[in-house]
Scaffold this motif. Structure first.
Motif, PDB file in Angstrom:
ATOM      1  N   UNK A 129       0.840  -1.205   0.000  1.00  0.00           N
ATOM      2  CA  UNK A 129       0.000   0.000   0.000  1.00  0.00           C
ATOM      3  C   UNK A 129       0.874   1.253   0.000  1.00  0.00           C
ATOM      4  N   UNK A 130       0.404   2.311  -0.620  1.00  0.00           N
ATOM      5  CA  UNK A 130       1.136   3.582  -0.591  1.00  0.00           C
ATOM      6  C   UNK A 130       0.142   4.725  -0.611  1.00  0.00           C
ATOM      7  N   UNK A 131       0.633   5.899  -0.269  1.00  0.00           N
ATOM      8  CA  UNK A 131      -0.264   7.049  -0.289  1.00  0.00           C
ATOM      9  C   UNK A 131       0.032   7.890  -1.512  1.00  0.00           C
ATOM     10  N   UNK A 132      -0.992   8.239  -2.249  1.00  0.00           N
ATOM     11  CA  UNK A 132      -0.828   9.139  -3.376  1.00  0.00           C
ATOM     12  C   UNK A 132      -1.599  10.397  -3.029  1.00  0.00           C
ATOM     13  N   UNK A 133      -0.895  11.527  -3.018  1.00  0.00           N
ATOM     14  CA  UNK A 133      -1.517  12.789  -2.604  1.00  0.00           C
ATOM     15  C   UNK A 133      -2.249  12.633  -1.274  1.00  0.00           C
ATOM     16  N   UNK A 134      -1.666  11.854  -0.398  1.00  0.00           N
ATOM     17  CA  UNK A 134      -2.238  11.697   0.933  1.00  0.00           C
ATOM     18  C   UNK A 134      -3.396  10.715   0.995  1.00  0.00           C
ATOM     19  N   UNK A 135      -3.742  10.074  -0.126  1.00  0.00           N
ATOM     20  CA  UNK A 135      -4.864   9.132  -0.118  1.00  0.00           C
ATOM     21  C   UNK A 135      -4.296   7.721  -0.254  1.00  0.00           C
ATOM     22  N   UNK A 136      -4.731   6.818   0.630  1.00  0.00           N
ATOM     23  CA  UNK A 136      -4.166   5.468   0.604  1.00  0.00           C
ATOM     24  C   UNK A 136      -4.595   4.721  -0.661  1.00  0.00           C
ATOM     25  N   UNK A 137      -3.646   4.033  -1.281  1.00  0.00           N
ATOM     26  CA  UNK A 137      -3.939   3.228  -2.460  1.00  0.00           C
ATOM     27  C   UNK A 137      -3.435   1.822  -2.187  1.00  0.00           C
ATOM     28  N   UNK A 138      -4.339   0.858  -2.345  1.00  0.00           N
ATOM     29  CA  UNK A 138      -4.026  -0.496  -1.921  1.00  0.00           C
ATOM     30  C   UNK A 138      -4.159  -1.434  -3.115  1.00  0.00           C
ATOM     31  N   UNK A 139      -3.201  -1.360  -4.022  1.00  0.00           N
ATOM     32  CA  UNK A 139      -3.267  -2.142  -5.252  1.00  0.00           C
ATOM     33  C   UNK A 139      -3.106  -1.229  -6.445  1.00  0.00           C
ATOM     34  N   UNK A 140      -3.139  -1.818  -7.649  1.00  0.00           N
ATOM     35  CA  UNK A 140      -2.948  -0.994  -8.847  1.00  0.00           C
ATOM     36  C   UNK A 140      -3.800  -1.513  -9.998  1.00  0.00           C
TER      37      UNK A 140
END
Ligand code: ME8
Length: 663
Positions: free
Chosen positions: A624-635
């Protein structure tokens, strides 16, 4: 103000191309830009030079690692530096690259002059050398570490040309005495004087062990040692051998960090004296921006990048913080917390609030035209006096490079105006003639104060000060305004105000910091191109330019590598845009076993509603990573099409079950 446009030439260091710009480099370049703007407002014809230092063993190594020729590597990196300065609104008047032909010729010319005057000889040198700083370390023993960067030194012996630095001990000491302002601040001056008094050793100025450098004509394989090469860039930028034609040499000011003061105040004037060329007027060495009490450096992994801050808060906010929070010359700690606190208190609540309050009141009460003041009361006059006094004080502090002081004075005036408005309460006055006249006087006074604040703050806040200026109906471009003529009382009644706007929207501190950090993370570790396009990476960021120069690892992988990627069929349940991230969509996706939140950089190509119910391929085991402060869990997997990398989502032509694995 000078009679005929007097010339003023200032420089930043010529930065190394084996790294990318961080806040430390941005600091020096911002300071140079502030000086450039303030000098232009005082009527000077200013040239500011920055550029890239492209030779040396570090570049040789970095290019090799990237698998590209040195010339290609440095071209990509120089482009990344130049692009960043342009993007940040601090473009150079002269951007000099040490691989430019005009620079190569200048270095060779300077060498010829020094040799012709008897200050260069051939010899052998064995010493302890720091390959990262490109410098021999005097008095170091084998096995020592570099006193500057702490890395191990290497023993190097080679045939060199030497410069007779030892002959310049007395001329330099005499020069410092005659020109007490040459080295600033004074503490640095004292350090340098003691260093020179301790005796100067001759200096090797060429190398035979390095290939990537400017050749010494007729003396190959000698190439110039990095400082003889790099320092000369200041002169090549303004005409080199023909410097007299352009008339900017000697430089008025070299701005540098304290790490490189010795090169600028000992070597550089000595080279110029040996060549019988004019010596610069001043070298100003500022302190370092520290992160957790250590100097920022990429190898330590503690760098702060400028672009994410600018994306979140704007360039003016970054400029203001850099100049306001640290006394110029001293070290300062960088913290996102302090940055956002300053932003909210001084810019959003301070200047921004005063401007929007004043403009809104004039719009409402005087149909958007600057009102005509009548009799001034003592409190109006007190405010006028404070603003008038601030003019001289601020200009003097800009001249002395006391930026924090200058800004403190401006913000004291802003606070006084806030207090004045609060106590005069023009909004509480009625419609009687006397009340109208008083309202006009109070609002004219506040607007006039804002005009003065805008003119004074312009060098530091060029965008927002210009907005305030136009808001107040001023037609002349603020950058062209000659601030020497600034006086209280020049605001003409009747001018129409511009359209009101929020200069600095307030931000939530935690959220703002999270977003800045997420963007920095993305810039330092860009999403590979095969992913849905990077959410926020502007085209050719420094980091992506460097990534582009990275070697292709291996073009084949084993099935076991592929098996590590767990891809499954997912179905999009919801999709929405993310405020402040125009390329990103926030999706929830059913992957069979759970519903995941995933951010995808597809907002410019897909309407959120059109995606609901669509089946897509999802990489489900991505950390998981944060993009622009929003968590993203997958791609979400997408093809990247055309030169702009338009994302096209994968799809299935037959019925597939949600959660099915792609193999
Ligand atoms: O030294 N805080 O280039 P360079 C403040 N190529 N300023 C900082 C900083 C920090 N943490 N880090 C860097 C070189 N700087 C040579 C110069 S000049 C003829 C050749 C700024 O890329 C500061 O101005 O290492 C420092 O002197 C400069 O970047 C060093 O840049």
């Amino acid at each position: 103000m000078p009679d005929k446009k007097e010339k003023f030439y200032l420089t930043t260091p010529i930065y190394y191309t084996n790294g990318l710009p961080h806040i430390g480099h941005t600091y020096t370049t911002v300071v140079a830009d502030v000086i450039r703007r303030s000098k232009r407002m005082r009527g000077y014809d200013v040239v500011m030079t920055t550029g890239t230092d492209e030779h040396g063993v570090n570049v040789e190594r970095a290019a090799k690692k990237a698998g590209v020729p040195e010339s290609e590597f440095v071209a990509t990196m120089a482009d990344a530096w130049r692009t960043l300065w342009d993007e940040l609104g601090i473009p150079a008047d002269e951007f000099v690259r040490t691989t430019d032909l005009k620079h190569v010729r200048t270095v060779q010319w300077l060498f010829k002059l020094c040799r012709g005057n008897g200050y260069v000889y051939k010899g052998h040198y064995t010493g302890q050398y720091c390959i990262y700083d490109n410098a021999f370390v005097n008095d170091a023993k084998p096995g020592d570490n570099c006193p500057d960067c702490g890395r191990p030194l290497e023993t190097v012996t080679e045939e060199n040309y030497f410069f007779k630095l030892s002959s310049f001990q007395k001329p330099l000491l005499d020069f410092y005495k005659k020109n007490p302002d040459f080295i600033q601040p004074d503490t640095r001056r004292n350090e340098i004087i003691s260093f020179v008094e301790g005796g100067l050793k001759d200096l090797s100025i060429t190398r035979t062990t390095i290939r990537w450098g400017i050749p010494v004509p007729g003396e190959e394989p000698h190439v110039f040692y990095v400082w003889f090469d790099a320092l000369t860039a200041y002169l090549s930028a303004v005409g080199g051998p023909d410097y007299e034609k352009r008339g900017y040499w000697p430089a008025d000011l070299h701005l540098v960090g304290k790490d490189i003061i010795r090169f600028h105040t000992v070597y550089w004037p000595a080279f110029l004296m040996a060549a019988m060329l004019p010596v610069p007027k001043q070298v100003w060495a500022h302190g370092w921006f520290l992160m957790d009490a250590a100097k920022m450096s990429k190898s330590k992994g503690n760098v702060v990048l400028p672009r994410p801050i600018v994306n979140m808060l704007g360039m003016d906010a970054l400029r203001y913080f850099l100049l306001r929070d640290v006394v110029f010359g001293q070290d300062g700690n960088f913290s996102y917390d302090a940055l956002v606190t300053r932003y909210n208190s001084d810019l959003a609540n301070g200047l921004g609030n005063l401007a929007s309050r004043t403009v809104a009141l004039i719009q409402k009460n005087f149909a958007g035209k600057i009102p005509k003041p009548a009799t001034f009361k003592s409190q109006d006059e007190a405010l006028a006096k404070e603003a008038q006094n601030a003019i001289g004080e601020v200009l003097e502090n800009f001249d002395k490079l006391s930026f924090a002081r200058a800004l403190e004075t401006i913000w004291t005036v802003i606070a006084a105006a806030d207090k004045y408005l609060t106590s005069e309460q023009p909004w509480a006055l009625g419609n009687s003639e006397a009340d109208q006249v008083r309202k006009a006087t109070v609002l004219w006074t506040t607007a006039e104060l804002l005009r003065i604040v805008a003119a004074l703050a312009f060098p530091v806040l060029p965008d927002s000060a210009a907005k305030v200026w136009t808001l107040l109906g001023q037609s002349e471009a603020l950058g062209k305004f000659e601030v020497g003529g600034l006086r209280w009382g020049q605001l003409a009644p009747g001018a129409s105000l511009g359209k009101a706007q929020t200069l600095f929207p307030r931000v939530d501190k935690t959220e703002a910091i999270e977003r800045i950090e997420a963007m920095a993370n993305e810039e330092l570790n860009p999403t590979p191109a095969t992913h849905a396009p990077a959410a926020n990476a502007p085209a050719a960021t420094g980091a992506s330019a460097a990534a582009a120069a990275a070697p292709a690892v291996s073009d084949k992988i084993g099935i076991e590598d592929f098996a590590k990627v767990e891809m499954r069929v997912g179905q999009i349940k919801t999709a929405e845009r993310i405020v402040g991230a125009d390329k990103l969509l926030k999706l929830t996706v059913d992957i069979g076993t759970e519903i995941r939140q995933i951010c995808a950089g597809i907002a410019q190509y897909y309407e959120p509603e059109s995606l609901i119910g669509r089946k897509v391929a999802v990489v489900v085991n991505l950390a998981p990573r944060k993009l622009r402060g929003v968590e993203s869990n997958g791609m979400i997997v997408a093809a990247s099409v055309g030169p702009e990398g338009r994302p096209v989502l994968t799809g299935f032509h037959e019925e597939v079950e949600v959660g099915a694995r792609l193999k």
